[in-house]
Design a protein around this motif. Structure first.
Motif, PDB file in Angstrom:
ATOM      1  N   TRP A  57       0.558  -1.276  -0.008  1.00  0.00           N
ATOM      2  CA  TRP A  57      -0.079   0.071  -0.179  1.00  0.00           C
ATOM      3  C   TRP A  57       0.973   1.248   0.171  1.00  0.00           C
ATOM      4  O   TRP A  57       0.537   2.196  -0.919  1.00  0.00           O
ATOM      5  N   ASP A 113       2.410   1.779  -3.555  1.00  0.00           N
ATOM      6  CA  ASP A 113       1.506   2.143  -4.307  1.00  0.00           C
ATOM      7  C   ASP A 113       1.329   3.614  -4.115  1.00  0.00           C
ATOM      8  O   ASP A 113       1.309   4.506  -4.997  1.00  0.00           O
ATOM      9  N   ARG A 114       1.013   4.136  -2.882  1.00  0.00           N
ATOM     10  CA  ARG A 114       0.900   5.544  -2.599  1.00  0.00           C
ATOM     11  C   ARG A 114       2.208   6.364  -3.039  1.00  0.00           C
ATOM     12  O   ARG A 114       2.063   7.403  -3.571  1.00  0.00           O
ATOM     13  N   LEU A 136      -0.113  -3.314  -3.573  1.00  0.00           N
ATOM     14  CA  LEU A 136      -1.073  -3.538  -2.602  1.00  0.00           C
ATOM     15  C   LEU A 136      -1.486  -5.087  -2.834  1.00  0.00           C
ATOM     16  O   LEU A 136      -1.278  -6.146  -2.260  1.00  0.00           O
TER      17      LEU A 136
END
Length: 80
Positions: free
Chosen positions: A37, A40-41, A49
């Motif tokens: 996560w 990905d951010r 993720l």
């Protein structure tokens, strides 16, 4: 306190607690899913993720099998 004459060493025996196995699985999914996560951010992608979740589940199962999959060992026979 009296000294203990014989205390069995249980460090080599696998645990029989199902919550310990569940914790290992959950920790793998949370750790690698969280890393995916965050990746990905940070990178603006959408595949890390799910990859982290699957990788965490696979590694969690591996840890459970290695840690809890052994058969209990028989104590040595003192008469032998």
């Amino acid at each position: 306190m009296a000294p203990r004459d014989h205390v069995p060493d249980r460090s080599s025996e696998p645990s029989t607690d199902p919550w310990a196995a569940f914790g290992s699985l959950g920790a793998g999914v949370l750790l690698y899913g969280g890393l995916g996560w965050a990746g990905d951010r940070w990178l603006g992608t959408a595949f890390l993720l799910p990859t982290g979740l699957v990788l965490g589940a696979v590694l969690g199962f591996y840890v459970v099998i290695v840690r809890f999959g052994r058969a209990p060992q028989e104590p040595p026979d003192p008469e032998a």
